[in-house]
Design a protein around this motif. Sequence first.
Motif, PDB file in Angstrom:
ATOM      1  N   ASN A  50       0.782  -1.319  -0.057  1.00  0.00           N
ATOM      2  CA  ASN A  50       0.013   0.061   0.020  1.00  0.00           C
ATOM      3  C   ASN A  50       0.829   1.314   0.041  1.00  0.00           C
ATOM      4  OD1 ASN A  50      -2.814   1.443   0.115  1.00  0.00           O
ATOM      5  ND2 ASN A  50      -1.791   2.158   2.330  1.00  0.00           N
ATOM      6  N   LYS A  51       1.996   1.194   0.663  1.00  0.00           N
ATOM      7  CA  LYS A  51       2.843   2.492   0.809  1.00  0.00           C
ATOM      8  C   LYS A  51       3.396   2.585  -0.694  1.00  0.00           C
ATOM      9  CE  LYS A  51       6.713   4.286   3.478  1.00  0.00           C
ATOM     10  NZ  LYS A  51       7.608   4.455   2.554  1.00  0.00           N
ATOM     11  N   LEU A  52       3.912   1.404  -1.307  1.00  0.00           N
ATOM     12  CA  LEU A  52       4.517   1.590  -2.634  1.00  0.00           C
ATOM     13  C   LEU A  52       3.597   2.462  -3.618  1.00  0.00           C
ATOM     14  CD1 LEU A  52       6.599   0.999  -4.601  1.00  0.00           C
ATOM     15  CD2 LEU A  52       5.334  -1.496  -4.953  1.00  0.00           C
ATOM     16  N   LEU A  53       2.203   1.809  -3.397  1.00  0.00           N
ATOM     17  CA  LEU A  53       1.144   2.468  -4.523  1.00  0.00           C
ATOM     18  C   LEU A  53       0.752   3.734  -3.914  1.00  0.00           C
ATOM     19  CD1 LEU A  53      -1.326  -0.686  -4.411  1.00  0.00           C
ATOM     20  CD2 LEU A  53       0.388   0.165  -6.438  1.00  0.00           C
ATOM     21  N   THR A  54       0.765   4.093  -2.676  1.00  0.00           N
ATOM     22  CA  THR A  54       0.567   5.603  -2.368  1.00  0.00           C
ATOM     23  C   THR A  54       1.720   6.613  -2.856  1.00  0.00           C
ATOM     24  OG1 THR A  54      -0.735   4.687  -0.502  1.00  0.00           O
ATOM     25  CG2 THR A  54      -0.055   6.876  -0.374  1.00  0.00           C
ATOM     26  N   GLU A  55       2.812   6.023  -2.766  1.00  0.00           N
ATOM     27  CA  GLU A  55       3.874   6.860  -3.258  1.00  0.00           C
ATOM     28  C   GLU A  55       4.401   7.063  -4.480  1.00  0.00           C
ATOM     29  OE1 GLU A  55       7.195   5.710  -0.639  1.00  0.00           O
ATOM     30  OE2 GLU A  55       6.413   6.514   1.202  1.00  0.00           O
ATOM     31  N   ALA A  56       3.496   5.915  -5.216  1.00  0.00           N
ATOM     32  CA  ALA A  56       3.964   6.067  -6.809  1.00  0.00           C
ATOM     33  C   ALA A  56       3.393   7.332  -7.311  1.00  0.00           C
ATOM     34  CB  ALA A  56       3.408   4.537  -7.111  1.00  0.00           C
ATOM     35  N   SER A  57       4.028   7.966  -8.304  1.00  0.00           N
ATOM     36  CA  SER A  57       3.822   8.867  -9.199  1.00  0.00           C
ATOM     37  C   SER A  57       3.445   8.569 -10.597  1.00  0.00           C
ATOM     38  CB  SER A  57       4.863   9.917  -9.037  1.00  0.00           C
ATOM     39  OG  SER A  57       6.189   9.496  -9.518  1.00  0.00           O
ATOM     40  N   ASP A  58       3.942   7.197 -10.796  1.00  0.00           N
ATOM     41  CA  ASP A  58       3.765   6.810 -12.364  1.00  0.00           C
ATOM     42  C   ASP A  58       3.674   5.339 -12.318  1.00  0.00           C
ATOM     43  OD1 ASP A  58       5.397   5.687 -14.861  1.00  0.00           O
ATOM     44  OD2 ASP A  58       4.118   7.583 -15.373  1.00  0.00           O
ATOM     45  N   PRO A  59       3.059   4.497 -13.106  1.00  0.00           N
ATOM     46  CA  PRO A  59       2.945   3.203 -13.051  1.00  0.00           C
ATOM     47  C   PRO A  59       4.476   2.537 -13.147  1.00  0.00           C
ATOM     48  CG  PRO A  59       1.405   4.066 -14.802  1.00  0.00           C
ATOM     49  CD  PRO A  59       2.269   5.224 -14.137  1.00  0.00           C
ATOM     50  N   SER A  60       5.343   3.067 -13.810  1.00  0.00           N
ATOM     51  CA  SER A  60       6.771   2.637 -13.724  1.00  0.00           C
ATOM     52  C   SER A  60       7.179   2.537 -12.356  1.00  0.00           C
ATOM     53  CB  SER A  60       7.783   3.462 -14.750  1.00  0.00           C
ATOM     54  OG  SER A  60       7.902   4.881 -14.203  1.00  0.00           O
ATOM     55  N   ASP A  61       6.836   3.138 -11.279  1.00  0.00           N
ATOM     56  CA  ASP A  61       7.169   3.097  -9.878  1.00  0.00           C
ATOM     57  C   ASP A  61       6.741   1.667  -9.266  1.00  0.00           C
ATOM     58  OD1 ASP A  61       8.331   5.544  -9.931  1.00  0.00           O
ATOM     59  OD2 ASP A  61       6.655   6.593  -9.340  1.00  0.00           O
ATOM     60  N   VAL A  62       5.812   1.063  -9.785  1.00  0.00           N
ATOM     61  CA  VAL A  62       5.317  -0.057  -9.308  1.00  0.00           C
ATOM     62  C   VAL A  62       5.542  -1.383 -10.091  1.00  0.00           C
ATOM     63  CG1 VAL A  62       3.238  -1.158  -8.616  1.00  0.00           C
ATOM     64  CG2 VAL A  62       3.271   1.035  -8.169  1.00  0.00           C
ATOM     65  N   PHE A  63       5.584  -0.996 -11.519  1.00  0.00           N
ATOM     66  CA  PHE A  63       5.706  -2.231 -12.406  1.00  0.00           C
ATOM     67  C   PHE A  63       7.018  -2.186 -13.222  1.00  0.00           C
ATOM     68  CE2 PHE A  63       1.120  -1.402 -12.781  1.00  0.00           C
ATOM     69  CZ  PHE A  63       0.559  -2.411 -11.881  1.00  0.00           C
ATOM     70  N   MET A  64       7.905  -3.304 -12.741  1.00  0.00           N
ATOM     71  CA  MET A  64       9.299  -3.101 -13.014  1.00  0.00           C
ATOM     72  C   MET A  64       9.389  -3.480 -14.548  1.00  0.00           C
ATOM     73  SD  MET A  64      11.472  -5.277 -10.312  1.00  0.00           S
ATOM     74  CE  MET A  64      13.006  -4.981 -11.150  1.00  0.00           C
ATOM     75  N   ALA A  65       8.467  -4.121 -15.524  1.00  0.00           N
ATOM     76  CA  ALA A  65       8.342  -4.204 -16.651  1.00  0.00           C
ATOM     77  C   ALA A  65       8.416  -2.839 -17.425  1.00  0.00           C
ATOM     78  CB  ALA A  65       7.095  -5.100 -17.168  1.00  0.00           C
ATOM     79  N   LEU A  66       7.997  -1.898 -16.962  1.00  0.00           N
ATOM     80  CA  LEU A  66       8.098  -0.502 -17.699  1.00  0.00           C
ATOM     81  C   LEU A  66       9.281  -0.124 -17.626  1.00  0.00           C
ATOM     82  CD1 LEU A  66       4.839   1.062 -16.425  1.00  0.00           C
ATOM     83  CD2 LEU A  66       5.070  -0.382 -18.594  1.00  0.00           C
ATOM     84  N   ARG A  67      10.194  -0.748 -16.621  1.00  0.00           N
ATOM     85  CA  ARG A  67      11.718  -0.240 -16.716  1.00  0.00           C
ATOM     86  C   ARG A  67      12.576  -1.107 -16.971  1.00  0.00           C
ATOM     87  NH1 ARG A  67       9.879   0.463 -11.287  1.00  0.00           N
ATOM     88  NH2 ARG A  67      11.355  -0.760 -10.566  1.00  0.00           N
ATOM     89  N   ASP A  68      12.428  -2.099 -17.820  1.00  0.00           N
ATOM     90  CA  ASP A  68      13.331  -3.194 -18.130  1.00  0.00           C
ATOM     91  C   ASP A  68      13.639  -2.943 -19.743  1.00  0.00           C
ATOM     92  OD1 ASP A  68      14.494  -5.583 -18.946  1.00  0.00           O
ATOM     93  OD2 ASP A  68      13.345  -6.870 -17.748  1.00  0.00           O
TER      94      ASP A  68
END
Length: 401
Positions: free
Chosen positions: A10-28
Amino acid sequence: MRLDELRRLNKLLTEASDPSDVFMALRDRSLQGDAQRLALAGEHRRLESLANPERFMGNPPAQDLAREIVARLGELYRTAIAALDAGTAEGVVPAEVVLPAEVTPPEDPPPQWRASEPVRVGEPAGFESAGFELVAGANRYRLEAQVGIGDLATIFRGRCTAGARVGAEVAAKLAIDRADNSFILAEIQALRLLQQGDGRQRGQLPELLDLFHGGEGQAGVVLGWIDGFDGEALRGRFPEGVPPEHVIWIGRRLLSVVGHAHKLGVLHANIEPAHIIVRPRDHHVSLIDWCYCVIEPARTHQGFRVYNPDFSAPEVAEKKAPLPAADLYSVGRCMLYLCGGDMASGAMPGAVDDRLQRFIRYLTRQSPLQRAQDAWEMFSELERVRAAVYGAHRFIELVVP
């Protein structure tokens, strides 16, 4: 998922400003196109499964938090898909992947991609020369030999010549036809899912290094080379069957990686001896070729996609819904095969203790409802069988003729 883990998510989602902050596939940087979408979908399903409110029955506050997390994950996932469609996803930097157009499978390749014994550097074992380079971002690979061809893909052996893994041996797997790309992408998705968690069984899986496309748009993947004998080659070295004491540790290690996969919602769905790699010197066992895998069938409604008369469970031929018990049936059939058993009747040599025979028969019952259901339970049960038959645990070298 424990409550503290739910709060961290929940903390990760709350602090995420962009989907790439949550989904590693977007940063790979190695992902692009369909492979990136598959990896993104896999991440979303995994996180959504971890936060399933049903996991917190009896704790209303936790269930409410889980529902909020699932809703937020859905929003971020939809945003990510929309960004990919528009080509504006933050943090997405596609890899530059080049495969020369002239790289095509030679005519009359060997019928299978594994040699009858381990293939090592400097031992081409009569395979055709491949002789091409593959560039994937900062990584460069020299593919030195074609080691075979299967139903879906051609396999090449080589080594990394530039990048983070210089000198490492690799296997490059290239779809024969673009129509088979979905199977390569399914394996990529499965391997990414299976590298989640902290299970040591991750070391029993192919190591995913890079993705690429062939000159005609075929999907390809670079994997770490796995040294060892496949189950067919190993069985071929023992005319009377692999000694039962060794079949036990092979079976236990196979059950452990299957248990790891099932916990993450992945069925291999095509376990056979050719897909089991055994390294005798340290009793290491790997499970390869996840192209026909089934991922979260209850959610995705995926069905079985291949049937092997000798090793697939009866329900596969009957096109019933996939269950983990189907993989356990295949494990049992592989153990029967390694023991030197009769694949038609199920009879086993007299050297196989009755207690081990009963265990194998339990795995291979015709009805999935009467068969073993849990790989980890069978892992523990097989250890009890081993102790009852052979006594205290000891390392015995498997000497391959």
